[in-house]
Design an enzyme around this catalytic site. Sequence first.
Site, short mmCIF file in Angstrom:
data_model
loop_
_atom_site.label_atom_id
_atom_site.label_comp_id
_atom_site.label_asym_id
_atom_site.label_seq_id
_atom_site.Cartn_x
_atom_site.Cartn_y
_atom_site.Cartn_z
N VAL A 105 -8.86 32.70 -7.93
CA VAL A 105 -9.99 32.72 -8.88
C VAL A 105 -10.48 31.31 -9.16
CG1 VAL A 105 -10.62 33.20 -11.26
CG2 VAL A 105 -9.43 34.93 -9.93
N CYS A 163 -3.74 35.94 -7.45
CA CYS A 163 -5.08 36.00 -8.05
C CYS A 163 -5.47 34.70 -8.75
CB CYS A 163 -5.13 37.13 -9.08
SG CYS A 163 -4.85 38.77 -8.43
#
Length: 519
Positions: A157, A153
């Site tokens: 991101v 993640c």
Amino acid sequence: MPQNADKIIDHELLFREPEYQKLFADKKSNFEYKHADVRIEEIRNWTKTPEYREKNFAREALTVNPAKACQPLGAVFVANGFAKTLPFVHGSQGCVAYYRSHFSRHFKEPTSCVSSSMTEDAAVFGGLTNMVDGLANSFNLYKPDMIAVSTTCMAEVIGDDLNAFIKTAKEKGSIPADFDVPFAHTPAFVGSHVTGYDNALLGVLQHFWEGKAGVTAPLERVPDESINFIGGFDGFVVGNLKEIKRIFALFGVEATILCDPSEVWNTPTDGEFRMFSGGTTKAEVERALHAKATIVFQEFSSEKTAKYLREKGHEVVVLNAPVGVGGTDELLMAISRLTGKPVPAELELERGQLVDAIADSQAHLHGKKYALYGDPDQLIGYTKFLLELGAEPTHVLSTNGNEDWAEKVRAVLAASPYGQDGKVYPKRDLWHLRSLLFTEPVDFLIGNTYGKYLERDAGTPLVRLVFPIFDRHHYHRYPTWGYEGGMRLLTMLLDEYFEKLDANTNIPGKTDISFDIIR
């Protein structure tokens, strides 16, 4: 404390000792400040009602105990399936510790995987330095032939560009310019572990077939008579790929297994540590481009890869993790059609033996209701097998299953008299399933280790047939595919049925009229 070298107490008995019981009581009275036991029981009972079920199924912004994992887990699975390949996850150490432990707990084998060790500064300024240093360390310390990169993640991101980062690392001398580093972007907040499997496998094929990120010219396909096989994300891969290889060998077919981690998760204890063992070689990956066809066992685990193979000119035969008689029939007939070879007599014999075993035992499973949860393809296979047995798949739930998958399962159920009452639940979680078990009870539950809490709560016996399985050992060593796998599944279903029957008939003088020795 009661535990010492002279008195070793097993785990389940140790914490019943007076010292521990006092510790727990003190913690409960001095620190927990919970509601009264009567109020807790009242709420617990309310959560078992149809009224609560309606509220539970109406929720939209909350997932409770999803029956899936995240993309990078599937990518690490793929990396372990290629010879002397080190999985490298661009993200934090904590994420990678989860992937390693998840596989190690299931397969009871060490699982190698490294991290670029991104922390707060990398989250702000980007992870390029982490990638440059991480690839250099991985190459020099572990001596792999290939490093397969995926992301978590954090890297996704902030928008880290793997292709650019890997090229920069090569320019800076972290790894040789011609060293193979296939990669895939695998954001954990999208899709699931089967999506990550698909993205990572596609990344490996594209790397070798499209010119190794500009290092060489793209390969030109020259069709031959070979066949490729893609098993998909599979917790029984050790036993299943052994069975698949046996089937191809009986046919006398040259087959390339694309992603084969069956050996790295089944290494012997003989005094030698094997960080790398087995796996599909780079030469085999390159040769796989020329195959006439590819058999894909998990449609929903390999969607992008299957599309890419078709674009390359392969005939792609898509099956949904077939098990049992009908499922194995489909596989064997596909191999026979593709190769022009008859089904081997040995496999015909095994088919008859499985049919005979089902005939011996079908009366016990006929009409029994099952709730199933897990990965989309696996559930299609299990649903078909239960219907073969005359059992009734009543609740079929997949957190990572979409509406296309649901329609496919509904068609399977509608085609059988035993599936008429079955319902399908895409994108639902185990807390939804809990409501179903209380409001529409079934006889048995099929799922992974996390279902043991449902088993305890609802009293529904659990058959562990879905990844991960942490609390039972060595299930992964036995096949679930093929006629031999069907025999294994039949035995597991029967064992759970007979265990339940014995538990319900073991009170002397009251219920033991059915406590039979012969069944």
